[in-house]
Design a protein around this motif. Structure first.
Motif, PDB file in Angstrom:
ATOM      1  N   ALA A  44       0.450  -1.471   0.374  1.00  0.00           N
ATOM      2  CA  ALA A  44       0.198   0.203  -0.002  1.00  0.00           C
ATOM      3  C   ALA A  44       0.838   1.497  -0.246  1.00  0.00           C
ATOM      4  N   SER A  45       1.719   0.502   0.934  1.00  0.00           N
ATOM      5  CA  SER A  45       2.971   2.282   1.155  1.00  0.00           C
ATOM      6  C   SER A  45       4.102   2.210   0.082  1.00  0.00           C
ATOM      7  N   LYS A  46       4.445   2.338  -0.889  1.00  0.00           N
ATOM      8  CA  LYS A  46       5.452   2.501  -0.904  1.00  0.00           C
ATOM      9  C   LYS A  46       7.173   3.435  -0.472  1.00  0.00           C
ATOM     10  N   ASN A  47       6.128   4.207   0.826  1.00  0.00           N
ATOM     11  CA  ASN A  47       6.866   5.496   0.888  1.00  0.00           C
ATOM     12  C   ASN A  47       7.690   4.555   2.423  1.00  0.00           C
ATOM     13  N   LYS A  92      13.745   3.874  -0.369  1.00  0.00           N
ATOM     14  CA  LYS A  92      12.016   3.835   0.004  1.00  0.00           C
ATOM     15  C   LYS A  92      12.074   2.877  -1.505  1.00  0.00           C
ATOM     16  N   PHE A  94      10.124   2.587  -3.165  1.00  0.00           N
ATOM     17  CA  PHE A  94       9.079   3.865  -4.880  1.00  0.00           C
ATOM     18  C   PHE A  94      10.149   3.689  -5.319  1.00  0.00           C
TER      19      PHE A  94
ATOM     20  N   LYS B 277       5.641  14.103   7.105  1.00  0.00           N
ATOM     21  CA  LYS B 277       6.955  12.540   6.887  1.00  0.00           C
ATOM     22  C   LYS B 277       8.365  13.371   5.964  1.00  0.00           C
ATOM     23  N   HIS B 281      11.234  11.627   7.891  1.00  0.00           N
ATOM     24  CA  HIS B 281      12.114  10.597   6.748  1.00  0.00           C
ATOM     25  C   HIS B 281      10.832   9.062   7.691  1.00  0.00           C
ATOM     26  N   ARG B 338       6.570  12.006  -8.468  1.00  0.00           N
ATOM     27  CA  ARG B 338       6.457  10.405  -7.581  1.00  0.00           C
ATOM     28  C   ARG B 338       5.066  10.790  -7.394  1.00  0.00           C
ATOM     29  N   ILE B 341       2.290   8.900  -3.879  1.00  0.00           N
ATOM     30  CA  ILE B 341       2.685   7.888  -2.783  1.00  0.00           C
ATOM     31  C   ILE B 341       2.343   8.622  -1.003  1.00  0.00           C
ATOM     32  N   PHE B 342       2.299   7.508  -0.495  1.00  0.00           N
ATOM     33  CA  PHE B 342       2.110   8.364   0.722  1.00  0.00           C
ATOM     34  C   PHE B 342       2.951   7.500   1.872  1.00  0.00           C
TER      35      PHE B 342
END
Lengths: 210, 342
Positions: A44-47, A92, A94, B277, B281, B338, B341-342
């Motif tokens: 769900a989160s590529k972060n 990360k 992504f 965020k 990080h 990008r 993206i969350f």
């Protein structure tokens, strides 16, 4: 079928036994320490950073805050070195290529430290080199760690060369055996319509009929 | 990945900034009270002085409301972004605040309409909090039902917008039929204001906010697992239904109670999680939850200080200021390469 085995979808009929006990008698947390999964759906989160993602694999064992104990960290580090993920840890998700991300997800499943790992088409979207790399990796892991690794795939030719045992889901016999035995029993010959594709038992590959 | 000690350093810095903003916020206002006098009023004995009254009865409750509003809305934004797996989710954008408005409107204006059936002609603070929390729960669950069907990020946002329009429409129908003084009461509420809270109301907001924070803290593990997606979370032994309910209740309580007393406040809930965020990080909720609470409170204090237009008599609507801060964040999120993206 894999989704039912992984307890995501209810079964139609029959029984699923894990260590001699029916799957539905386990609670969610118990299943989490028996079966880990690598799914086709994207995360769900590529972060998430790679290390954070890997650490999530320890969730069934950590306290309510998810704090990693020494044992958890050493298990994570073992898997990192086994899959050679050191260069990616701070990245990360992504930033990763599909193949790299797949390796990270496999590492996460390993870190969950279960006897069974289920993978749903782990080689889709990858080129031949990365496909082979992933499958060889799975084989090494299975032999090194003595885990059961079960994956679904359309890559029959690769599976014949790499798998210890195969289950052919053709809707009729659903043969389950070692690849060589399956070839000898001509289980692959009629898998596809024979007027377009034929199976060559000597090379273990499919040929297109012209 | 930064070490725990780095985070601790960040948090100390944030708390210092928060304290500074808090003091500045109390010192500045329409009436010019010197720094020294403010301190004397805060820590000295009670006097008959006007500045003492202003600070204790007006500025201090306002500053504390501001902190809770900023922190609470930001936290509910963070919870929603994780729950919906959507970087643009937030209490205002998805219509949760409008749901709270609907609840409040129904209570303020609706009760006067149907007063034949109900003898409840007066409303108090607690019923207002309950009504708007219920309103936000209602919209939140509707959005959740729709979100299960629509996977697309943009579609969900537009649907949230539509929910907002529907509630706005119901509110305008209500206001058309209601008495002038009731309407006035509602309009004042809907402007969004941090300054009108009594100490009792403040206590109610505080209770709701603390409950919301508590529920979020016990949901840290599921929240982190949800970052992988629901199926992965399940494979990690998370009870999906229970965790989802906990998160929804926390979000509804936070957004609902805050909106009940401070009015609908735009964009803070959406923007702050992204700012933290960038700062920290990390996506780990163990760090994110305290971080959004601090950053939200700081940002809200700054917005409120600006809205006060220190030294002048006039006060800008707080919504205008938060939108000026928040809307560019949304644009930046949509424009950057990008995407999503969350």
């Amino acid at each position: 079928m894999l989704r039912t085995l992984g307890n995501f979808q209810p079964k139609f009929s029959g029984t699923i036994a894990v260590e001699g006990k029916e799957l539905s008698t386990y609670n969610e947390l118990q299943i989490a320490s028996k079966i880990s999964v690598v799914l086709t759906e994207p995360i769900a989160s590529k972060n998430l950073s790679v290390y954070e993602l890997l650490a999530l694999g320890r969730q069934p064992y950590t306290n309510w805050l998810g704090k990693l104990a020494k044992k958890d960290i050493s298990i994570i580090n073992n898997s990192i070195s086994l899959l050679e993920l050191e260069p990616f840890l701070d990245k990360k998700c992504f930033h990763l290529s599909d193949g790299q991300l797949q390796r990270v997800l496999i590492a996460r499943a390993l870190i969950q430290d279960t006897d069974i790992i289920l993978l749903d088409e782990p080689t889709t979207h990858l080129d031949l080199y990365h496909k082979v790399q992933i499958l060889k990796l799975l084989k090494t892991i299975a032999h090194k760690t003595h885990k059961v690794i079960l994956f679904t795939s359309h890559e029959i030719e690769l599976a014949i060369q790499l798998c210890d045992k195969m289950l052919i889901l053709d809707g009729k016999e659903n043969a389950f055996n070692e690849p060589c035995a399956l070839i000898e029993n001509k289980k692959f010959d009629s898998l596809f319509p024979t007027d377009t594709i034929s199976f060559d038992p000597n090379t273990g590959s499919f040929k297109i009929k012209k | 990945m930064p070490k725990q000690s780095t985070y601790n350093l960040y948090f100390i810095a944030l708390l210092v900034v928060l304290l500074i903003c808090f003091v500045i916020n109390i010192c500045l206002g329409s009436v010019n009270i010197s720094f020294f006098k403010t301190f004397k009023a805060l820590f000295g004995t009670a006097t008959e002085d006007a500045s003492y009254y202003i600070i204790w009865e007006y500025r201090l409750p306002k500053a504390m409301t501001t902190i809770m509003v900023g922190g609470g809305l930001s936290l509910s934004g963070l919870l929603m972004q994780t729950l919906f797996r959507n970087p643009l989710a937030g209490p205002y954008v998805l219509g949760i605040s409008s749901g709270a408005s609907l609840g409040a409107a129904l209570l303020i204006m609706g009760t006067s309409l149907f007063s034949g059936a109900f003898t409840l002609s007066t409303f108090n603070d607690i019923t207002l909090a309950i009504a708007s929390s219920l309103g936000s729960f209602l919209v939140l669950s509707l959005v959740l039902v729709v979100a299960a069907k629509v996977k697309d990020t943009m579609a969900l946002l537009i649907i949230g917008l539509m929910f907002g329009s529907i509630t706005a429409a119901i509110v305008s129908v209500l206001s058309y039929f209601s008495k002038a003084e009731k309407l006035q009461q509602y309009i004042f509420w809907s402007f969004g204001s941090l300054g009108n809270l009594s100490w009792v109301q403040l206590l109610i907001v505080a209770l709701c906010t603390i409950t919301g924070i508590f529920l979020s803290i016990i949901s840290i593990k599921p929240l982190n697992a949800f970052l992988l997606g629901e199926n992965y979370a399940k494979s990690l032994g998370i009870g999906l239904q229970k965790s989802r309910y906990l998160i929804i209740v926390a979000t509804g309580l936070l957004a609902g109670s805050i909106t009940a007393f401070a009015g609908p406040i735009a964009f803070i809930g959406l923007a702050v999680p992204h700012i933290t965020k960038q700062l920290f990080h990390t996506t780990d909720h163990k760090v994110q939850i305290p971080a959004v609470l601090c950053c939200g409170a700081i940002l809200m204090l700054i917005c409120d200080t600006i809205a006060q237009l220190p030294g002048s008599v006039s006060v800008l609507p707080i919504n205008a200021i938060t939108s000026i801060f928040g809307a560019p964040v949304v644009i930046w999120l949509l424009v950057r390469k990008r995407k999503m993206i969350f």
